[in-house]
Design a protein around this motif. Sequence first.
Motif, mmCIF file in Angstrom:
data_model
loop_
_atom_site.group_PDB
_atom_site.id
_atom_site.type_symbol
_atom_site.label_atom_id
_atom_site.label_comp_id
_atom_site.label_asym_id
_atom_site.label_seq_id
_atom_site.Cartn_x
_atom_site.Cartn_y
_atom_site.Cartn_z
ATOM 1 N N UNK A 35 0.850 -1.199 0.000
ATOM 2 C CA UNK A 35 0.000 0.000 0.000
ATOM 3 C C UNK A 35 0.880 1.242 0.000
ATOM 4 N N UNK A 36 0.464 2.254 -0.758
ATOM 5 C CA UNK A 36 1.251 3.467 -0.899
ATOM 6 C C UNK A 36 1.407 4.284 0.367
ATOM 7 N N UNK A 37 0.619 3.994 1.400
ATOM 8 C CA UNK A 37 0.802 4.707 2.662
ATOM 9 C C UNK A 37 2.189 4.506 3.243
ATOM 10 N N UNK A 38 2.901 3.489 2.774
ATOM 11 C CA UNK A 38 4.250 3.260 3.284
ATOM 12 C C UNK A 38 5.151 4.465 3.019
ATOM 13 N N UNK A 56 12.164 -4.735 2.421
ATOM 14 C CA UNK A 56 11.873 -6.046 1.815
ATOM 15 C C UNK A 56 10.415 -6.113 1.383
ATOM 16 N N UNK A 57 10.217 -6.680 0.207
ATOM 17 C CA UNK A 57 8.901 -7.085 -0.276
ATOM 18 C C UNK A 57 9.137 -8.215 -1.275
ATOM 19 N N UNK A 58 8.153 -9.086 -1.430
ATOM 20 C CA UNK A 58 8.330 -10.183 -2.379
ATOM 21 C C UNK A 58 8.160 -9.744 -3.823
ATOM 22 N N UNK A 59 7.831 -8.466 -4.031
ATOM 23 C CA UNK A 59 7.701 -7.894 -5.373
ATOM 24 C C UNK A 59 8.932 -7.024 -5.636
ATOM 25 N N UNK A 95 2.120 -4.247 4.339
ATOM 26 C CA UNK A 95 1.819 -5.528 3.699
ATOM 27 C C UNK A 95 0.328 -5.621 3.406
ATOM 28 N N UNK A 96 -0.089 -6.643 2.678
ATOM 29 C CA UNK A 96 -1.519 -6.888 2.484
ATOM 30 C C UNK A 96 -2.156 -6.959 3.873
ATOM 31 N N UNK A 100 -0.843 -8.337 8.234
ATOM 32 C CA UNK A 100 -0.204 -7.360 9.111
ATOM 33 C C UNK A 100 -0.121 -7.804 10.563
ATOM 34 N N UNK A 101 -1.184 -8.376 11.097
ATOM 35 C CA UNK A 101 -1.167 -8.785 12.498
ATOM 36 C C UNK A 101 -0.151 -9.903 12.717
#
Length: 360
Positions: A35-38, A56-59, A95-96, A100-101
């Motif tokens: 999400x762009x809020x990052x 890190x991200x898987x994309x 993250x999606x 997140x939790x």
Amino acid sequence: MQKSDGMNYAPEFSGEIKKVVKKDEFRFSICGLKHGHVFAMTNGLLEAGATLVSVYDDDIELMNAFCRRYPGTRVSKSEEEVINDPDIHLVVSAAVPCMRARLGIKVMKAGKDYFCDKPGALTLEEVECVREACAETKRKYMVYFGERIHVEGAVFAEQEIKKGRIGRVVHVTILAPHRLNSDSRPSWFFDPDKNGSILCDIGSHQIEQFLTYTGNEEADITHAYEANYANPDHPYFHDYGECTLLGTNGATGIVRVDWFTPSGLGAWGDGRVFVVGTKGTIEIRKYVDIAQNDASDYVYIVDGLGENVYSVHGQMGFPFFPAFILDSLNRTEEVMTQQHVISSMRLAVEASLKASEKRS
């Protein structure tokens, strides 16, 4: 700073910025870029003096885009590499939402604080697991409630309320339309099991504001409703939501959220907050003063001395971020209590559940 797309809206303070830490005194890494809020979360921390270490991200494309925006950021190879880095204080995640939790609990058990985009949880079970992990680890699980903490008009209004300018707050009405931009949304966005329903997602912003402005840590959801009025191609998506709240101190609230911002509006949403006190009223026009100009952060206050309008853009800054950094370092709760965060998450989930009961 673009205002047409709320998903990628990332405020930056235009005034003089006072950093509360020196380089490397407070280090953070990113784990999840969905999400762009990052970008908004990262901007706020950097402005307050925090040091960005890695991402890190898987994309890989999302990581490359992030590194272009923040040159010098180290690319991590896995989620575990970020979580287990002994040299960072905080893990930030967009993250999606359904992940997140789980991620936050892992982060806290690794001895770090956690700062995620809203919503911070999608189920009551997740909320309880987060609460238990906070109690067990003594680490922080913070949520980015950007529609209050990253809006200068909201910052100003909160300060005036705390001064007692409008007396005891007895009611808050929050109108929060958003622009859908459906073609740019990922598939998970339209799945309530992955993103939460509209009251759990963008409604969490508004519920947190109600608690803050009325001085409540707890409340009851007295009514909730969600619907899909204009998106038949996404049958499980909710483009409209409303709920009412009753705080433990007797204050009441009305929240309306929707994805119906017209294409002709210059901002992603004409967000408004109306606060009624025993000695005055406040209206916050957050992102646009419609049909007047494209400036943001107008606050209208009527009190015993008269009628007032304040244009506070570029004047207030975003005090949440420096205060959160200091809370993390000093193990204090000056900016927001953990109970406040947990209550905001839980009430958003409860509103969603109450709305689903009416659909069943």
